[in-house]
Every structure is written in structure tokens, then in C-alpha cells.
Design a protein around this motif. Sequence first.
Motif, PDB file in Angstrom:
ATOM      1  N   PRO A  17       0.847  -1.204   0.000  1.00 32.60           N
ATOM      2  CA  PRO A  17       0.000   0.000   0.000  1.00 32.60           C
ATOM      3  C   PRO A  17       0.880   1.251   0.000  1.00 32.60           C
ATOM      4  O   PRO A  17       1.704   1.439   0.894  1.00 32.60           O
ATOM      5  N   CYS A  20       1.105   5.610  -0.768  1.00 33.26           N
ATOM      6  CA  CYS A  20       0.365   6.870  -0.911  1.00 33.26           C
ATOM      7  C   CYS A  20       0.568   7.414  -2.328  1.00 33.26           C
ATOM      8  O   CYS A  20       1.706   7.516  -2.808  1.00 33.26           O
ATOM      9  N   ARG A  45       2.784   2.106   3.507  1.00 29.85           N
ATOM     10  CA  ARG A  45       2.108   1.848   4.772  1.00 29.85           C
ATOM     11  C   ARG A  45       2.547   0.492   5.312  1.00 29.85           C
ATOM     12  O   ARG A  45       2.417  -0.532   4.661  1.00 29.85           O
TER      13      ARG A  45
END
Length: 234
Positions: free
Chosen positions: A186, A188, A195
Motif C-alpha cells: 500500500p 500513498c 504503509r
Amino acid sequence: MRVSVSSARCSKINHGRVMELQEDRTADPQGDVPASLRVLIAEDDAALRHGLQVQVARWGYEPIVCDDGDAARLVLAGEDPPALAVLDWSMPGTDGITLCREIRATPALSTMYVMLLTAHDTREQIVAGLSGGADEYIVKPFDWTVLQARMKTGARIAALQRKLALRVHQLQHALDMVKQLSGLLPICSYCKKIRRDGNYWQQLEAYVSEHTEAEFSHGVCPDCFEAAKKEFGL
């Protein structure tokens, strides 16, 4: 260094045999014994046990001496068991063949080289000893120079097995690291942070450096260079 693990059960010392063993000062002419290799000796005959302790130490190993199978089992269950074991078949408490089976059934002892000492010399008994997990089957009385040569072979095999086990562990660790990078990450879409567990966000460069041996060298690609020129009116 000589370590002794003892219980109350000992046989009578045959002083003549002890003197004979002490006079045999056969040295290791090749000097290729692995440094600080520890050898477990489990023998209930006091004279032979003492002779084994003296000779094994003279050959450059560190003997850990037990006078019965129960004491030997405690050593085997320790955090850092010896790489080589010399076990008498017939001992009070746990006998040598039972210890062999337990060693082979214990993953932590899988690289241990086991030498079984015994007065049993029939074909059926030899087969039983080797089938029970012994790497060497040595019939009493034995020649000390032969024992020394077989112990040297066992030490070399035990060292190779430990190195192989270490390489396997390192390879498994490397594969685990690859799996960490091959899954879904994951990230951004704005700042490109990754993450991690616990909703903790980490810079992409830091994450990749932590999980691989890659190092970053920063620069500016042509597209970003042109965009920067426009932004600053160049």
C-alpha cells in the motif's frame, strides 16, 4: 577445558587400564581438528570413561563427560549441544541406542555425529545400532588410533553439516525477504510513502533499503527537469 556431568553410578576403576591409556600419547599429526569442537562422552565404565576423556582432550577436542545415559540426555537437551557424541550402548538409566533414536528424532540435533561404543559384535546387533541412528559402530576393545581417525572424520562431517544448515537458514531468510517485497504494497499516491503494520507510514527509499541491499542515489529525470524549468521560468 574438561567438563564432567556425573551421577552416583560408577564402576570400579581398573588402575592397570588407566595407566595404559595415559601412556598412549598419540598426537594428531595433521592438526586439522576444528577449533573448540565439543564431544559428549557417555560411558559407565570408570576406567574407559577416564581414558576417553584423557585421549579426546589430547586430540584437541573439549570432552563433556557423563557416567550414564540420563546425564547425557541432560547435556543433549541443553541450549548448545556438542557436535559429536560417543555413547556406550549399555549404560544405567537411558542406554546408548535409545539416545541415538532420540537424537535422530530431534531437529535441533540433526547435525550431530554419533559414535556408538559396544561389546555387542553380532551382525544383528550392528544392524540394530546403525539402524537406530548411529553414524559409527565401534566394538570394544578398540584401537585408539582407529578411534582417533574415526572421530576426526566425524568432526569433519559434523562441521560440514553445520555449515550446510547455516547456509540453508541464510537462504530461507533471503527467500523470506523476497516474499516481503513481492506482495501488495500500500503506497500513498501523493507522497509515495509505504504503509506498514500498525498504520505506520515510511518513506519508499527507507522501506526498500531496509528490506533489500539496494542503496539510492538521487538525481532528476528529464521530464522532472523540464517541469522544474517551467516552474522556475527558466
